[in-house]
Design a protein around this motif. Structure first.
Motif, PDB file in Angstrom:
ATOM      1  N   SER A 137      37.376  52.730  35.888  1.00  0.00           N
ATOM      2  CA  SER A 137      37.672  52.751  37.328  1.00  0.00           C
ATOM      3  C   SER A 137      37.051  51.555  38.036  1.00  0.00           C
ATOM      4  N   LEU A 138      35.783  51.269  37.733  1.00  0.00           N
ATOM      5  CA  LEU A 138      35.089  50.189  38.430  1.00  0.00           C
ATOM      6  C   LEU A 138      35.588  48.816  38.012  1.00  0.00           C
ATOM      7  N   GLU A 139      36.023  48.661  36.770  1.00  0.00           N
ATOM      8  CA  GLU A 139      36.629  47.398  36.363  1.00  0.00           C
ATOM      9  C   GLU A 139      37.924  47.149  37.144  1.00  0.00           C
ATOM     10  N   LYS A 140      38.690  48.196  37.377  1.00  0.00           N
ATOM     11  CA  LYS A 140      39.910  48.063  38.184  1.00  0.00           C
ATOM     12  C   LYS A 140      39.563  47.686  39.616  1.00  0.00           C
ATOM     13  N   VAL A 141      38.497  48.297  40.159  1.00  0.00           N
ATOM     14  CA  VAL A 141      38.056  47.977  41.526  1.00  0.00           C
ATOM     15  C   VAL A 141      37.746  46.488  41.639  1.00  0.00           C
ATOM     16  N   VAL A 142      36.970  45.980  40.698  1.00  0.00           N
ATOM     17  CA  VAL A 142      36.586  44.567  40.722  1.00  0.00           C
ATOM     18  C   VAL A 142      37.829  43.689  40.670  1.00  0.00           C
ATOM     19  N   ARG A 143      38.768  44.022  39.800  1.00  0.00           N
ATOM     20  CA  ARG A 143      40.010  43.240  39.691  1.00  0.00           C
ATOM     21  C   ARG A 143      40.783  43.255  41.010  1.00  0.00           C
ATOM     22  N   ILE A 144      40.904  44.429  41.612  1.00  0.00           N
ATOM     23  CA  ILE A 144      41.651  44.564  42.872  1.00  0.00           C
ATOM     24  C   ILE A 144      40.987  43.754  43.985  1.00  0.00           C
ATOM     25  N   TYR A 145      39.667  43.899  44.135  1.00  0.00           N
ATOM     26  CA  TYR A 145      38.967  43.192  45.211  1.00  0.00           C
ATOM     27  C   TYR A 145      38.986  41.675  45.004  1.00  0.00           C
ATOM     28  N   ARG A 146      38.864  41.230  43.760  1.00  0.00           N
ATOM     29  CA  ARG A 146      38.918  39.784  43.501  1.00  0.00           C
ATOM     30  C   ARG A 146      40.295  39.232  43.837  1.00  0.00           C
ATOM     31  N   LYS A 147      41.301  39.995  43.493  1.00  0.00           N
ATOM     32  CA  LYS A 147      42.674  39.573  43.771  1.00  0.00           C
ATOM     33  C   LYS A 147      42.962  39.577  45.275  1.00  0.00           C
ATOM     34  N   ALA A 148      42.293  40.452  46.022  1.00  0.00           N
ATOM     35  CA  ALA A 148      42.547  40.596  47.457  1.00  0.00           C
ATOM     36  C   ALA A 148      42.035  39.415  48.274  1.00  0.00           C
ATOM     37  N   GLY A 149      41.092  38.665  47.741  1.00  0.00           N
ATOM     38  CA  GLY A 149      40.645  37.473  48.451  1.00  0.00           C
ATOM     39  C   GLY A 149      39.190  37.505  48.875  1.00  0.00           C
ATOM     40  N   LYS A 150      38.813  36.402  49.491  1.00  0.00           N
ATOM     41  CA  LYS A 150      37.414  36.151  49.834  1.00  0.00           C
ATOM     42  C   LYS A 150      36.806  37.196  50.775  1.00  0.00           C
ATOM     43  N   GLU A 151      37.600  37.747  51.662  1.00  0.00           N
ATOM     44  CA  GLU A 151      37.042  38.727  52.611  1.00  0.00           C
ATOM     45  C   GLU A 151      36.565  40.001  51.913  1.00  0.00           C
ATOM     46  N   TYR A 152      36.976  40.181  50.668  1.00  0.00           N
ATOM     47  CA  TYR A 152      36.549  41.373  49.914  1.00  0.00           C
ATOM     48  C   TYR A 152      35.360  41.094  48.996  1.00  0.00           C
ATOM     49  N   GLU A 153      34.835  39.859  49.008  1.00  0.00           N
ATOM     50  CA  GLU A 153      33.679  39.517  48.174  1.00  0.00           C
ATOM     51  C   GLU A 153      32.507  40.493  48.352  1.00  0.00           C
ATOM     52  N   PRO A 154      32.121  40.831  49.594  1.00  0.00           N
ATOM     53  CA  PRO A 154      30.992  41.756  49.738  1.00  0.00           C
ATOM     54  C   PRO A 154      31.248  43.130  49.091  1.00  0.00           C
ATOM     55  N   HIS A 155      32.508  43.519  49.012  1.00  0.00           N
ATOM     56  CA  HIS A 155      32.847  44.831  48.464  1.00  0.00           C
ATOM     57  C   HIS A 155      32.752  44.885  46.942  1.00  0.00           C
ATOM     58  N   VAL A 156      32.724  43.731  46.293  1.00  0.00           N
ATOM     59  CA  VAL A 156      32.711  43.698  44.830  1.00  0.00           C
ATOM     60  C   VAL A 156      31.290  43.832  44.266  1.00  0.00           C
ATOM     61  N   LEU A 157      30.268  43.640  45.094  1.00  0.00           N
ATOM     62  CA  LEU A 157      28.891  43.648  44.602  1.00  0.00           C
ATOM     63  C   LEU A 157      28.471  44.999  44.025  1.00  0.00           C
ATOM     64  N   LYS A 158      28.708  46.066  44.751  1.00  0.00           N
ATOM     65  CA  LYS A 158      28.262  47.380  44.265  1.00  0.00           C
ATOM     66  C   LYS A 158      28.976  47.791  42.970  1.00  0.00           C
ATOM     67  N   PRO A 159      30.313  47.638  42.890  1.00  0.00           N
ATOM     68  CA  PRO A 159      30.960  47.971  41.610  1.00  0.00           C
ATOM     69  C   PRO A 159      30.419  47.138  40.451  1.00  0.00           C
ATOM     70  N   LEU A 160      30.137  45.844  40.684  1.00  0.00           N
ATOM     71  CA  LEU A 160      29.564  45.022  39.619  1.00  0.00           C
ATOM     72  C   LEU A 160      28.172  45.519  39.230  1.00  0.00           C
ATOM     73  N   PHE A 161      27.374  45.860  40.223  1.00  0.00           N
ATOM     74  CA  PHE A 161      26.026  46.379  39.972  1.00  0.00           C
ATOM     75  C   PHE A 161      26.085  47.633  39.092  1.00  0.00           C
ATOM     76  N   ILE A 162      26.961  48.567  39.444  1.00  0.00           N
ATOM     77  CA  ILE A 162      27.089  49.812  38.677  1.00  0.00           C
ATOM     78  C   ILE A 162      27.672  49.533  37.296  1.00  0.00           C
ATOM     79  N   LEU A 163      28.639  48.613  37.203  1.00  0.00           N
ATOM     80  CA  LEU A 163      29.168  48.245  35.886  1.00  0.00           C
ATOM     81  C   LEU A 163      28.055  47.710  34.984  1.00  0.00           C
ATOM     82  N   GLY A 164      27.193  46.884  35.542  1.00  0.00           N
ATOM     83  CA  GLY A 164      26.060  46.387  34.775  1.00  0.00           C
ATOM     84  C   GLY A 164      25.184  47.529  34.283  1.00  0.00           C
ATOM     85  N   ASN A 165      24.956  48.500  35.153  1.00  0.00           N
ATOM     86  CA  ASN A 165      24.162  49.671  34.765  1.00  0.00           C
ATOM     87  C   ASN A 165      24.838  50.443  33.636  1.00  0.00           C
TER      88      ASN A 165
END
Length: 122
Positions: free
Chosen positions: A50-78
Motif C-alpha cells: 500500500s505504501l509503495e503505491k502511495v509513494v508512486r502516486i504522490y511522486r507522479k502527482a508532482g512537486k506540491e505532493y513532496e511533503p506528503h511522501v515523507l511519512k510513507p517513506l519513513f514507514i516503508l523504511g521501518n
C-alpha cells in the motif's frame, strides 16, 4: 475492529479509484491510511504494498505532493528494517531525509530529526 476498518477503507478506495482514477492523490490518501492500519496490525507485506503505491502516486502527482511522501517513506523504511532488509531500509530513509532537506521549512521538524538520526546511525 482493525479488520472492519480495513474493509471500510478498501470499499471507499474502490469508489475513489472509480471516480478519480488509480493515480489520483485522493487514492494515495486512502492508501496511506490503509497502509498505516496494516502496519499497526502487523500486516507488513500488505502495508509495504500500500505504501509503495502511495509513494508512486504522490511522486507522479508532482512537486506540491513532496511533503506528503515523507511519512510513507519513513514507514516503508521501518517495514524494511523489521523485515531485516537493512540496506533497503537505509536507502528509503536516505531518500526521505534528502527530500526533507529539499522541502526545508515546510517539512515536519520531528520527521526531519528522526530521519536524520536513522540515516546517520547506519
Amino acid at each position: 475492529r482493525l479488520d472492519e476498518a480495513l474493509s471500510s477503507y478498501n470499499e471507499a478506495l474502490q469508489i475513489v479509484e472509480s471516480v478519480h482514477g488509480k493515480d489520483d492523490p485522493k487514492v494515495g490518501s486512502f492508501l496511506q491510511k490503509m497502509g498505516m492500519l496494516q502496519f499497526r496490525s502487523g500486516s507488513l507485506v500488505e502495508a509495504k504494498s500500500s505504501l509503495e503505491k502511495v509513494v508512486r502516486i504522490y511522486r507522479k502527482a508532482g512537486k506540491e505532493y513532496e511533503p506528503h511522501v515523507l511519512k510513507p517513506l519513513f514507514i516503508l523504511g521501518n517495514i524494511y528494517n523489521i523485515l531485516r532488509q537493512k540496506d533497503e531500509a537505509h536507502s528509503v530513509w536516505e531518500d526521505a531525509y534528502q527530500r526533507s532537506i529539499a522541502i526545508g521549512d515546510e517539512a515536519d521538524q520531528d520527521m526531519h530529526d528522526a530521519l536524520s538520526r536513522l540515516v546517520n546511525a547506519h
